[in-house]
Enzyme design. Sequence first.
Site, PDB file in Angstrom:
ATOM      1  N   ARG A 162       0.906   9.642   8.503  1.00 62.99           N
ATOM      2  CA  ARG A 162      -0.244   9.465   9.404  1.00 62.99           C
ATOM      3  C   ARG A 162       0.036  10.111  10.748  1.00 62.99           C
ATOM      4  O   ARG A 162      -0.815  10.749  11.350  1.00 62.99           O
ATOM      5  CB  ARG A 162      -0.553   7.982   9.558  1.00 62.99           C
ATOM      6  CG  ARG A 162      -1.463   7.398   8.489  1.00 62.99           C
ATOM      7  CD  ARG A 162      -0.994   7.666   7.065  1.00 62.99           C
ATOM      8  NE  ARG A 162      -1.909   7.160   6.057  1.00 62.99           N
ATOM      9  CZ  ARG A 162      -1.852   5.933   5.545  1.00 62.99           C
ATOM     10  NH1 ARG A 162      -0.889   5.090   5.895  1.00 62.99           N
ATOM     11  NH2 ARG A 162      -2.739   5.552   4.652  1.00 62.99           N
ATOM     12  N   ASP A 191       0.877  11.077   2.296  1.00 60.36           N
ATOM     13  CA  ASP A 191      -0.374  10.328   2.351  1.00 60.36           C
ATOM     14  C   ASP A 191      -1.495  11.322   2.674  1.00 60.36           C
ATOM     15  O   ASP A 191      -1.260  12.527   2.754  1.00 60.36           O
ATOM     16  CB  ASP A 191      -0.301   9.179   3.371  1.00 60.36           C
ATOM     17  CG  ASP A 191      -1.082   7.963   2.880  1.00 60.36           C
ATOM     18  OD1 ASP A 191      -2.297   8.114   2.637  1.00 60.36           O
ATOM     19  OD2 ASP A 191      -0.495   6.880   2.718  1.00 60.36           O
ATOM     20  N   HIS A 266      -4.259   8.413  -2.213  1.00 62.41           N
ATOM     21  CA  HIS A 266      -3.586   8.665  -0.924  1.00 62.41           C
ATOM     22  C   HIS A 266      -2.902  10.024  -0.930  1.00 62.41           C
ATOM     23  O   HIS A 266      -1.804  10.173  -0.396  1.00 62.41           O
ATOM     24  CB  HIS A 266      -2.562   7.562  -0.607  1.00 62.41           C
ATOM     25  CG  HIS A 266      -3.181   6.301  -0.072  1.00 62.41           C
ATOM     26  ND1 HIS A 266      -3.633   6.195   1.235  1.00 62.41           N
ATOM     27  CD2 HIS A 266      -3.444   5.122  -0.655  1.00 62.41           C
ATOM     28  CE1 HIS A 266      -4.124   4.975   1.427  1.00 62.41           C
ATOM     29  NE2 HIS A 266      -4.047   4.301   0.300  1.00 62.41           N
ATOM     30  N   ASP A 332      -1.249   2.645  -4.935  1.00 61.34           N
ATOM     31  CA  ASP A 332      -2.169   1.718  -4.250  1.00 61.34           C
ATOM     32  C   ASP A 332      -3.535   2.347  -3.977  1.00 61.34           C
ATOM     33  O   ASP A 332      -3.676   3.564  -3.901  1.00 61.34           O
ATOM     34  CB  ASP A 332      -1.559   1.240  -2.922  1.00 61.34           C
ATOM     35  CG  ASP A 332      -1.248   2.395  -1.983  1.00 61.34           C
ATOM     36  OD1 ASP A 332      -0.846   3.464  -2.485  1.00 61.34           O
ATOM     37  OD2 ASP A 332      -1.411   2.235  -0.762  1.00 61.34           O
ATOM     38  N   GLU A 333      -4.527   1.469  -3.846  1.00 64.11           N
ATOM     39  CA  GLU A 333      -5.835   1.763  -3.262  1.00 64.11           C
ATOM     40  C   GLU A 333      -6.536   2.997  -3.831  1.00 64.11           C
ATOM     41  O   GLU A 333      -7.038   3.835  -3.095  1.00 64.11           O
ATOM     42  CB  GLU A 333      -5.701   1.909  -1.740  1.00 64.11           C
ATOM     43  CG  GLU A 333      -5.248   0.630  -1.076  1.00 64.11           C
ATOM     44  CD  GLU A 333      -5.252   0.715   0.437  1.00 64.11           C
ATOM     45  OE1 GLU A 333      -5.817  -0.191   1.057  1.00 64.11           O
ATOM     46  OE2 GLU A 333      -4.696   1.680   1.006  1.00 64.11           O
ATOM     47  N   TRP A 399       2.143  -6.272  -1.802  1.00 62.86           N
ATOM     48  CA  TRP A 399       1.701  -6.106  -0.399  1.00 62.86           C
ATOM     49  C   TRP A 399       0.420  -6.870  -0.095  1.00 62.86           C
ATOM     50  O   TRP A 399       0.195  -7.307   1.014  1.00 62.86           O
ATOM     51  CB  TRP A 399       1.556  -4.625  -0.048  1.00 62.86           C
ATOM     52  CG  TRP A 399       0.389  -3.911  -0.684  1.00 62.86           C
ATOM     53  CD1 TRP A 399       0.329  -3.398  -1.937  1.00 62.86           C
ATOM     54  CD2 TRP A 399      -0.867  -3.619  -0.068  1.00 62.86           C
ATOM     55  NE1 TRP A 399      -0.886  -2.802  -2.162  1.00 62.86           N
ATOM     56  CE2 TRP A 399      -1.646  -2.913  -1.024  1.00 62.86           C
ATOM     57  CE3 TRP A 399      -1.420  -3.859   1.200  1.00 62.86           C
ATOM     58  CZ2 TRP A 399      -2.937  -2.468  -0.766  1.00 62.86           C
ATOM     59  CZ3 TRP A 399      -2.711  -3.409   1.471  1.00 62.86           C
ATOM     60  CH2 TRP A 399      -3.449  -2.725   0.495  1.00 62.86           C
ATOM     61  N   TYR A 424       3.776  -6.759   7.600  1.00 67.05           N
ATOM     62  CA  TYR A 424       3.295  -5.460   8.063  1.00 67.05           C
ATOM     63  C   TYR A 424       3.536  -5.379   9.570  1.00 67.05           C
ATOM     64  O   TYR A 424       2.887  -6.061  10.353  1.00 67.05           O
ATOM     65  CB  TYR A 424       1.810  -5.268   7.699  1.00 67.05           C
ATOM     66  CG  TYR A 424       1.632  -4.634   6.325  1.00 67.05           C
ATOM     67  CD1 TYR A 424       2.574  -4.823   5.317  1.00 67.05           C
ATOM     68  CD2 TYR A 424       0.534  -3.817   6.045  1.00 67.05           C
ATOM     69  CE1 TYR A 424       2.434  -4.232   4.068  1.00 67.05           C
ATOM     70  CE2 TYR A 424       0.377  -3.224   4.793  1.00 67.05           C
ATOM     71  CZ  TYR A 424       1.335  -3.436   3.811  1.00 67.05           C
ATOM     72  OH  TYR A 424       1.190  -2.838   2.579  1.00 67.05           O
ATOM     73  N   PHE A 425       4.465  -4.538   9.944  1.00 67.45           N
ATOM     74  CA  PHE A 425       4.843  -4.459  11.359  1.00 67.45           C
ATOM     75  C   PHE A 425       3.926  -3.526  12.152  1.00 67.45           C
ATOM     76  O   PHE A 425       4.147  -3.295  13.333  1.00 67.45           O
ATOM     77  CB  PHE A 425       6.314  -4.037  11.495  1.00 67.45           C
ATOM     78  CG  PHE A 425       7.309  -5.126  11.151  1.00 67.45           C
ATOM     79  CD1 PHE A 425       6.887  -6.382  10.719  1.00 67.45           C
ATOM     80  CD2 PHE A 425       8.679  -4.899  11.264  1.00 67.45           C
ATOM     81  CE1 PHE A 425       7.803  -7.390  10.401  1.00 67.45           C
ATOM     82  CE2 PHE A 425       9.597  -5.900  10.964  1.00 67.45           C
ATOM     83  CZ  PHE A 425       9.163  -7.135  10.522  1.00 67.45           C
ATOM     84  N   ASP A 426       2.892  -2.969  11.478  1.00 68.02           N
ATOM     85  CA  ASP A 426       1.876  -2.241  12.243  1.00 68.02           C
ATOM     86  C   ASP A 426       0.844  -3.223  12.798  1.00 68.02           C
ATOM     87  O   ASP A 426      -0.043  -2.835  13.536  1.00 68.02           O
ATOM     88  CB  ASP A 426       1.194  -1.153  11.397  1.00 68.02           C
ATOM     89  CG  ASP A 426       0.595  -1.688  10.101  1.00 68.02           C
ATOM     90  OD1 ASP A 426       1.122  -2.684   9.549  1.00 68.02           O
ATOM     91  OD2 ASP A 426      -0.403  -1.114   9.636  1.00 68.02           O
ATOM     92  N   TRP A 474       3.252   1.141   8.819  1.00 76.74           N
ATOM     93  CA  TRP A 474       2.231   2.180   8.626  1.00 76.74           C
ATOM     94  C   TRP A 474       1.916   2.780   9.987  1.00 76.74           C
ATOM     95  O   TRP A 474       1.916   2.068  11.012  1.00 76.74           O
ATOM     96  CB  TRP A 474       0.977   1.562   7.997  1.00 76.74           C
ATOM     97  CG  TRP A 474       1.311   0.926   6.683  1.00 76.74           C
ATOM     98  CD1 TRP A 474       1.481  -0.406   6.434  1.00 76.74           C
ATOM     99  CD2 TRP A 474       1.559   1.598   5.437  1.00 76.74           C
ATOM    100  NE1 TRP A 474       1.816  -0.598   5.105  1.00 76.74           N
ATOM    101  CE2 TRP A 474       1.872   0.607   4.474  1.00 76.74           C
ATOM    102  CE3 TRP A 474       1.552   2.935   5.045  1.00 76.74           C
ATOM    103  CZ2 TRP A 474       2.175   0.918   3.140  1.00 76.74           C
ATOM    104  CZ3 TRP A 474       1.839   3.239   3.724  1.00 76.74           C
ATOM    105  CH2 TRP A 474       2.147   2.245   2.790  1.00 76.74           C
ATOM    106  N   GLU A 476      -0.839   4.656  11.213  1.00 73.48           N
ATOM    107  CA  GLU A 476      -2.163   5.070  11.687  1.00 73.48           C
ATOM    108  C   GLU A 476      -2.281   4.908  13.200  1.00 73.48           C
ATOM    109  O   GLU A 476      -2.875   5.733  13.894  1.00 73.48           O
ATOM    110  CB  GLU A 476      -3.277   4.227  11.047  1.00 73.48           C
ATOM    111  CG  GLU A 476      -3.519   4.497   9.579  1.00 73.48           C
ATOM    112  CD  GLU A 476      -2.732   3.579   8.672  1.00 73.48           C
ATOM    113  OE1 GLU A 476      -1.678   3.053   9.109  1.00 73.48           O
ATOM    114  OE2 GLU A 476      -3.156   3.388   7.515  1.00 73.48           O
TER     115      GLU A 476
HETATM  116  C1  ACM Z   1      -0.699  -0.338   1.291  1.00 75.38           C
HETATM  117  O1  ACM Z   1      -0.644  -0.952   2.365  1.00 75.38           O
HETATM  118  N1  ACM Z   1      -1.779   0.376   0.984  1.00 75.38           N
HETATM  119  C2  ACM Z   1       0.379  -0.383   0.321  1.00 75.38           C
END
Ligand code: ACM
Length: 767
Positions: A162, A191, A266, A332-333, A399, A424-426, A474, A476
Amino acid sequence: MFRINLLLSFLLLTFGLTAQNTVNIIPKPVSLTVNEGSFTIDYKTSVKYIADKDLQAAAKYFTSCIKDISDVNLAVVKNPSKTIELKYDKAKVPQAEGYILTVTKNKITITANNRQGILFGIQSILQTLPAIRTNGALNVPCMEITDYPAFKWRGMHLDVSRHFFSPETVKTYIDLIAKYKFNTFHWHLIDDQGWRLEIKKYPKLTSVGAWRVDRNHLDWDDREIMKPGEKPTYGGFYTQAQVREILAYAAERGVTVVPEIEMPAHVESAIAAYPNLSCIQKPQSVLPGGIYPVDYQTSYCAGNEDVFKFLEDVLTETMSLFPSKYIHIGGDELDKRFWEKCPKCQKRMKDEGLKDVDELQSYFIKRMEKFVVSKGRKIIGWDEILEGGLAPEATVMSWRGEAGGIAAAKMNHDVIMTPGNPLYFDHYQAGPQGEPLANGGFNTLGKVYNYYPVPKELTSEQAKHILGAQANLWAEFIKTRLQVEYMVLPRMAALAEVVWTPVEMKNFADFRKRLQSHFVAYGQSGLNFSKGNYSVEIKPLIENGKLNVQLNTEMPDVEIRYTTDGSLPNPNSLLYSAPFEVTSSINVKAVTVENGKVMPLEPSSQSFVMHKAIGGSVNYVNKNSNAYPADGPNSLVDGIRGTYAVGKFWHGFSGKNLIATIDLGSVKNISSISLGCLQHYRDWIFMPTEVSFEVSVDGINFKQVGKEINNIPPTETQAIIKDFTARFNNTDARYIRVTAKVLPEAPKGHPGEGKPVWIFADEVMVE
Ligand code: ACM
Ligand code: ZN
């Protein structure tokens, strides 16, 4: 005068020599006895070990760390009078990664089961020394440590797609991983916003896929894709030579690097480089942020053999670089709509007898697993790989909470816990006011510390499949090295104790005290870190029809001082001791005070609006989602208005009407009612189509006093807060009923087109 000074120095010196050493190692060792005196590392000290390449490498690492903070070169001592000995003894240290560290005035011995244990013993020594170059003595307190980890998988993840981080930043991150005795660095290399790993066979992955337009001054979800005539100037990638150097650096510190090669979703960056890999095969540019046109595909085609050939080639090069047993394949996703419409994907489903796109995803992952296993490695995937059937040997990274991990463990699959809450440390660790913009959430130091990776639902046999835990960063919202450090420090120290220290030995107050010396070390090392857990959490508390305010801090041994008139609190402001009642509209500001000084942080601040429904009791016809509970059922009458930052103070209802009845506690004379609502297109949150308001004296017979039809189009993408209101002639009422009708489905063109959407409400205001 001179005599007194001399006496004083003598006393201090004596005291200094006999005072109990304090040792503030994180993660807390299994057993630690601190003794009097210390071993001084100086020109007369050498490192001793039998001829063994791992011990030699560990000695070299230790020597270079000592050289970094002093002028001492342990490698060239001629006639040593003191030694630091590194040795193996598997009988004495049966635990893999375990070590025994013995420090006396003349000798330091690290005894370990394997190289990893030697390195962790070294980390324990380093934590007792300054983290900065010094002329002072390097005194290691005399002590005896027996130590080994509670969990096998102790991981930290970093997203370099990101935003791109330099090899130097990655190395700093690895240093922190090693310092806190983690053993795994999960490197999220791919990603939608950038492909960061050089693959020789597919040069466009990095010549095209690593570069996007620079929109870094804009919020993540406000970044338009590249326009005609623009040049992609932001990005970067790691050459294979750089990767090898980073892997050697990690190996020297005992850190295993697990690469993540995302698939099948992704991967917009790969599609931008090689459009033939998508179902639609149309040219597209690397995404600079989180939004993209509906005709952009961010996933591979599952019906195209070229995709599998490509991925096998990419994985072959990846495995030739990375020696790790595990290869993370993402998973994922996936937005499966393109697969639904693609003739090749549909043909694949028919040929393979797959009943839906979930099974097609499972086919994809199983096929890739087979390839990876054929090379002697194992796959890890995000918990979505459970959908449509789990690949036979896959390890699951859970997750979306712990549910996926629990399901996988029950199927006898290995699991790594990385639940968004709290790992999640973001996500925010404090604030949000005063904190850098973060990806929602609220994962405080205390929440991280108190996490335990083994869910109660599992039997002891199933629990053995929980390999450990990992925090994910993450990127972003993270553009710089300083922010990377800020988000992980000190939370990764808390996580270190979760995965290393026996759970029965954990103690947050004790951890928090030891952390003080780590804050000093961060400062000495020039690391950026958060003091967010010195901040005050301001919470509404509704009891017996009254609104109270509760103030909390995770810091032990500090005072909370506060004001209610919006002024800045100081050490003489009101001292908080117990929840206090709100009787008018106020703005609460609060700070922590340590030793008479206000901690240097932006004060926590929260406004409360007073109205006639405050403290009422709320009953819902439809239960709201656990995902967005705000402060629980009473948050519609807690005096707190939501903000444009989604989360925290919004009460979320998915796919259902919000029907709330509020008991005001007694009959009151009223003339208006409003409901505050949020529209946030990108988060699937829409205005209700209409809101109606009814009142009643007895709770049985209701009369409608007004209705407002929504006038905000569902296609409006800007976030909007709107109060739906009824004004009417003064009337007596004890019960208020508010009915907000949910938009039946996401509008045409929305990523969730045709699917249920959310209502978000913050407050029912009655005047
Ligand atoms: C994720 O946070 N999409 C693994
Ligand atoms: Zn396809």
